[in-house]
Design an enzyme around this catalytic site. Structure first.
Site, PDB file in Angstrom:
ATOM      1  N   LYS A  75       0.844  -1.205   0.000  1.00  0.00           N
ATOM      2  CA  LYS A  75       0.000   0.000   0.000  1.00  0.00           C
ATOM      3  C   LYS A  75       0.879   1.255   0.000  1.00  0.00           C
ATOM      4  CE  LYS A  75      -3.838  -2.361   2.186  1.00  0.00           C
ATOM      5  NZ  LYS A  75      -4.323  -2.924   3.444  1.00  0.00           N
ATOM      6  N   GLN A 119      -5.249  -1.616   9.465  1.00  0.00           N
ATOM      7  CA  GLN A 119      -5.124  -2.960   8.900  1.00  0.00           C
ATOM      8  C   GLN A 119      -5.771  -4.006   9.812  1.00  0.00           C
ATOM      9  OE1 GLN A 119      -3.894  -3.659   5.863  1.00  0.00           O
ATOM     10  NE2 GLN A 119      -4.176  -5.855   6.123  1.00  0.00           N
ATOM     11  N   ASP A 142     -11.562   2.431   3.484  1.00  0.00           N
ATOM     12  CA  ASP A 142     -11.857   1.001   3.460  1.00  0.00           C
ATOM     13  C   ASP A 142     -13.355   0.748   3.266  1.00  0.00           C
ATOM     14  OD1 ASP A 142      -9.946  -1.013   3.665  1.00  0.00           O
ATOM     15  OD2 ASP A 142      -9.583  -0.629   5.793  1.00  0.00           O
TER      16      ASP A 142
HETATM   17  N1  GUN Z   1      -7.040  -7.005   5.914  1.00  0.00           N
HETATM   18  C1  GUN Z   1      -7.255  -7.759   4.808  1.00  0.00           C
HETATM   19  N2  GUN Z   1      -7.893  -7.031   3.869  1.00  0.00           N
HETATM   20  C2  GUN Z   1      -8.083  -5.804   4.400  1.00  0.00           C
HETATM   21  C3  GUN Z   1      -8.675  -4.621   3.904  1.00  0.00           C
HETATM   22  O1  GUN Z   1      -9.178  -4.539   2.788  1.00  0.00           O
HETATM   23  N3  GUN Z   1      -8.658  -3.557   4.754  1.00  0.00           N
HETATM   24  C4  GUN Z   1      -8.135  -3.622   5.992  1.00  0.00           C
HETATM   25  N4  GUN Z   1      -8.186  -2.533   6.744  1.00  0.00           N
HETATM   26  N5  GUN Z   1      -7.579  -4.702   6.471  1.00  0.00           N
HETATM   27  C5  GUN Z   1      -7.550  -5.793   5.678  1.00  0.00           C
END
Ligand code: GUN
Length: 317
Positions: A75, A119, A142
């Site tokens: 990211k 996350q 998200d």
């Molecule tokens: N963990 C796995 N996929 C995601 C996601 O799309 N967003 C977040 N915040 N955590 C994750």
């Protein structure tokens, strides 16, 4: 849907559809489509920068889950490539929930932060829903905050849609799949993928207007439901569970699964596979996403897209 495959279906030999005599389906290339999305994002970043706004994403990682660390790194890299400000805040696994909430408060108030991503999964002593609710919905790129979930549900376009299902829809749209009036079957009812995917596919919007069925662990006759589907979305987290014999000839298959399976024949000792048994499904489908290289690369591309939109919306430009 896919003319070539339909012709083959009619002649009863879907297994040999397409130009390649051994495989039916064309691949949906998520890496290439993700690149197109990120190119659009980079252009929007330039426009915003000319107005004095540098879109910024802050990712919070609590603890040292290795898979999460990999996602978070990618990211950060994607932010940099798009010309955005990317920040990763790493907190130790024993951080208190209050300390994490204080961090969220700080990011909510920081005018240079347009997108916040905490996350998941969080350590067990933290309540994920409490952390999610603490975020300003305007910065929840998200799309997990109940305000954004609600906006998606009622079709308001200024909220944020979770990145993985948004990416899956983008793949359908950019691959020219006409979803209108089609039978779509989603396997999996998670808040992150299955439920938002259902909302998107039934929405009166591009990539929507399908008739949607959501299957889950208690569904009776799962294979029967899948076999009726013009569009199958697999999001169950079970390696290669959906096999070619469950798929209607000519169907479009979107595989959201990312599963690690042991494989002593490769140097790493494991392979990444989807929720769909690719080799058998490919012989029957008209279009299919590979794993890796399908939905996966779209998730980060859509996160970037959400973040630039957050920046534009917050700034009112
Ligand atoms: N963990 C796995 N996929 C995601 C996601 O799309 N967003 C977040 N915040 N955590 C994750």
């Amino acid at each position: 849907m896919h003319a070539e495959a339909q012709t083959q279906t009619a002649s009863g030999s879907a297994a040999s559809a397409g130009s390649d005599s051994t495989h039916g389906a064309q691949l949906i290339d998520g890496t290439a489509i993700g690149r197109l999305v990120r190119r659009d994002v980079a252009e929007e970043v330039e426009r915003l920068k000319a107005l004095g706004i540098t879109p910024g994403l802050s990712v919070v990682l609590v603890g040292d889950d290795p898979a999460s660390a990999v996602y978070v790194r990618s990211k950060g890299k994607a932010c940099e490539e798009a010309g955005m400000r990317g920040e990763t805040i790493r907190l130790p696994a024993d951080t208190s929930e209050d300390a994490l909430l204080a961090q969220v408060d700080r990011l909510n108030a920081d005018p240079n932060v347009h997108g916040i991503l905490v996350q998941m999964p969080l350590p067990r002593h933290m309540a994920a829903d409490k952390v999610i609710r603490r975020m300003r919905p305007e910065k929840d790129v998200d799309g997990f905050h109940p305000v954004n979930v609600g906006k998606l549900s009622i079709g308001e376009r200024d909220g944020f849609v979770p990145c993985t299902p948004a990416g899956a829809i983008e793949l359908l749209v950019r691959s020219g799949v006409d979803t209108r009036g089609k039978d779509a079957v989603i396997v999996g009812r998670s808040n992150i993928v299955g439920k938002p995917m259902a909302a998107l596919l039934m929405q009166d919007a591009p990539g929507g207007n399908a008739t949607v069925t959501v299957c889950h662990s208690r569904t009776a006759n799962l294979a029967g439901h899948i076999r009726r589907a013009d569009i199958v979305v697999a999001a169950i987290g079970r390696p290669e569970m959906i096999t070619g014999d469950m798929i209607k000839p000519g169907a479009v298959v979107i595989d959201v699964g990312i599963n690690r399976v042991n494989d002593a024949s490769v140097p790493k000792g494991y392979r990444i596979v989807g929720d769909v048994h690719f080799a058998s499904a490919r012989d029957v489908a008209s279009l299919i996403t590979p794993v890796p290289g399908g939905v996966g690369p779209m998730t980060i591309a859509m996160l970037m897209k959400n973040t630039v939109r957050a920046a534009a919306q917050i700034a009112g430009v």
